[in-house]
Design a protein around this motif. Structure first.
Motif, PDB file in Angstrom:
ATOM      1  N   UNK A 102       0.867  -1.171   0.000  1.00  0.00           N
ATOM      2  CA  UNK A 102       0.000   0.000   0.000  1.00  0.00           C
ATOM      3  C   UNK A 102       0.906   1.225   0.000  1.00  0.00           C
ATOM      4  N   UNK A 103       0.628   2.154  -0.896  1.00  0.00           N
ATOM      5  CA  UNK A 103       1.359   3.404  -0.940  1.00  0.00           C
ATOM      6  C   UNK A 103       0.437   4.474  -0.379  1.00  0.00           C
ATOM      7  N   UNK A 104       0.896   5.166   0.653  1.00  0.00           N
ATOM      8  CA  UNK A 104       0.116   6.260   1.242  1.00  0.00           C
ATOM      9  C   UNK A 104       0.879   7.557   1.027  1.00  0.00           C
ATOM     10  N   UNK A 105       0.214   8.516   0.394  1.00  0.00           N
ATOM     11  CA  UNK A 105       0.854   9.783   0.047  1.00  0.00           C
ATOM     12  C   UNK A 105       0.018  10.927   0.591  1.00  0.00           C
ATOM     13  N   UNK A 106       0.677  11.875   1.231  1.00  0.00           N
ATOM     14  CA  UNK A 106       0.026  13.108   1.671  1.00  0.00           C
ATOM     15  C   UNK A 106       0.592  14.263   0.859  1.00  0.00           C
ATOM     16  N   UNK A 107      -0.268  15.088   0.287  1.00  0.00           N
ATOM     17  CA  UNK A 107       0.194  16.221  -0.513  1.00  0.00           C
ATOM     18  C   UNK A 107      -0.374  17.522   0.042  1.00  0.00           C
ATOM     19  N   UNK A 108       0.346  18.611  -0.228  1.00  0.00           N
ATOM     20  CA  UNK A 108      -0.096  19.947   0.179  1.00  0.00           C
ATOM     21  C   UNK A 108      -0.218  20.815  -1.053  1.00  0.00           C
ATOM     22  N   UNK A 109      -1.334  21.522  -1.155  1.00  0.00           N
ATOM     23  CA  UNK A 109      -1.595  22.438  -2.261  1.00  0.00           C
ATOM     24  C   UNK A 109      -1.843  23.814  -1.674  1.00  0.00           C
ATOM     25  N   UNK A 110      -1.193  24.844  -2.226  1.00  0.00           N
ATOM     26  CA  UNK A 110      -1.408  26.211  -1.750  1.00  0.00           C
ATOM     27  C   UNK A 110      -2.804  26.668  -2.148  1.00  0.00           C
ATOM     28  N   UNK A 111      -3.469  27.339  -1.223  1.00  0.00           N
ATOM     29  CA  UNK A 111      -4.827  27.812  -1.457  1.00  0.00           C
ATOM     30  C   UNK A 111      -4.807  29.229  -2.007  1.00  0.00           C
ATOM     31  N   UNK A 112      -5.729  29.509  -2.895  1.00  0.00           N
ATOM     32  CA  UNK A 112      -5.879  30.837  -3.474  1.00  0.00           C
ATOM     33  C   UNK A 112      -7.298  31.312  -3.205  1.00  0.00           C
ATOM     34  N   UNK A 113      -7.554  32.543  -3.015  1.00  0.00           N
ATOM     35  CA  UNK A 113      -6.631  33.661  -2.925  1.00  0.00           C
ATOM     36  C   UNK A 113      -5.894  33.638  -1.599  1.00  0.00           C
ATOM     37  N   UNK A 114      -4.680  34.145  -1.603  1.00  0.00           N
ATOM     38  CA  UNK A 114      -3.878  34.194  -0.383  1.00  0.00           C
ATOM     39  C   UNK A 114      -4.331  35.397   0.440  1.00  0.00           C
ATOM     40  N   UNK A 115      -4.809  35.135   1.614  1.00  0.00           N
ATOM     41  CA  UNK A 115      -5.242  36.206   2.511  1.00  0.00           C
ATOM     42  C   UNK A 115      -4.473  36.087   3.816  1.00  0.00           C
ATOM     43  N   UNK A 116      -4.292  37.190   4.462  1.00  0.00           N
ATOM     44  CA  UNK A 116      -3.537  37.165   5.716  1.00  0.00           C
ATOM     45  C   UNK A 116      -4.483  37.367   6.902  1.00  0.00           C
TER      46      UNK A 116
END
Length: 134
Positions: A102-116
């Motif tokens: 079993x291959x388990x992968x966690x990924x991160x994607x930047x969210x848009x719009x970037x707000x502070x």
């Protein structure tokens, strides 16, 4: 002179004090509408980013599983797939036995719009698993 008011009587003064209140009300409602639209755009952007993170995690896990089947490095294949889709692998694990894996992968994607905004997310992290069926 019944029913008619002369200038300066109590009824006229009450109306004069309320002049301009409609403009303030319309201005306030305009600010609320703009804020609601802005928050809606941010929410839709974040939901789209989360959906995209799930899709990239699935693709990366499948690429890793395919690589594992042909005796290549599963995590390297998963990283290549994630990078090709503008994401980053957060974690990768291969649980392999003699007949199954079993291959388990966690990924991160930047969210848009970037707000502070304090507490507002700036990326979505999703995990997917892939392996052979029995």
């Amino acid at each position: 002179m019944t029913g008619r008011r002369r200038p300066g009587q109590r009824g006229d003064r009450g109306r004069r004090d309320e002049r301009g209140s409609g403009s303030i009300l319309v201005g306030g409602l305009g600010v609320l509408v703009v804020a609601a639209v802005w928050m809606g755009v941010c929410l839709l952007g974040w939901l789209g980013g989360a959906r995209r993170a799930s899709e990239v995690a699935d693709l990366s896990a499948l690429a890793g599983a395919r690589a594992q089947m042909v005796s290549d490095d599963a995590c390297t294949a998963a990283r290549r797939t994630a990078v090709a889709n503008d994401a980053a692998v957060v974690s990768c694990a291969v649980d392999a036995t003699a007949v199954d894996f079993v291959v388990e992968v966690g990924v991160a994607v930047k969210l848009m719009p970037r707000v502070s905004l304090p507490g507002a997310p700036d990326r979505a992290i999703r995990t997917a698993r892939a392996g052979p069926t029995r």
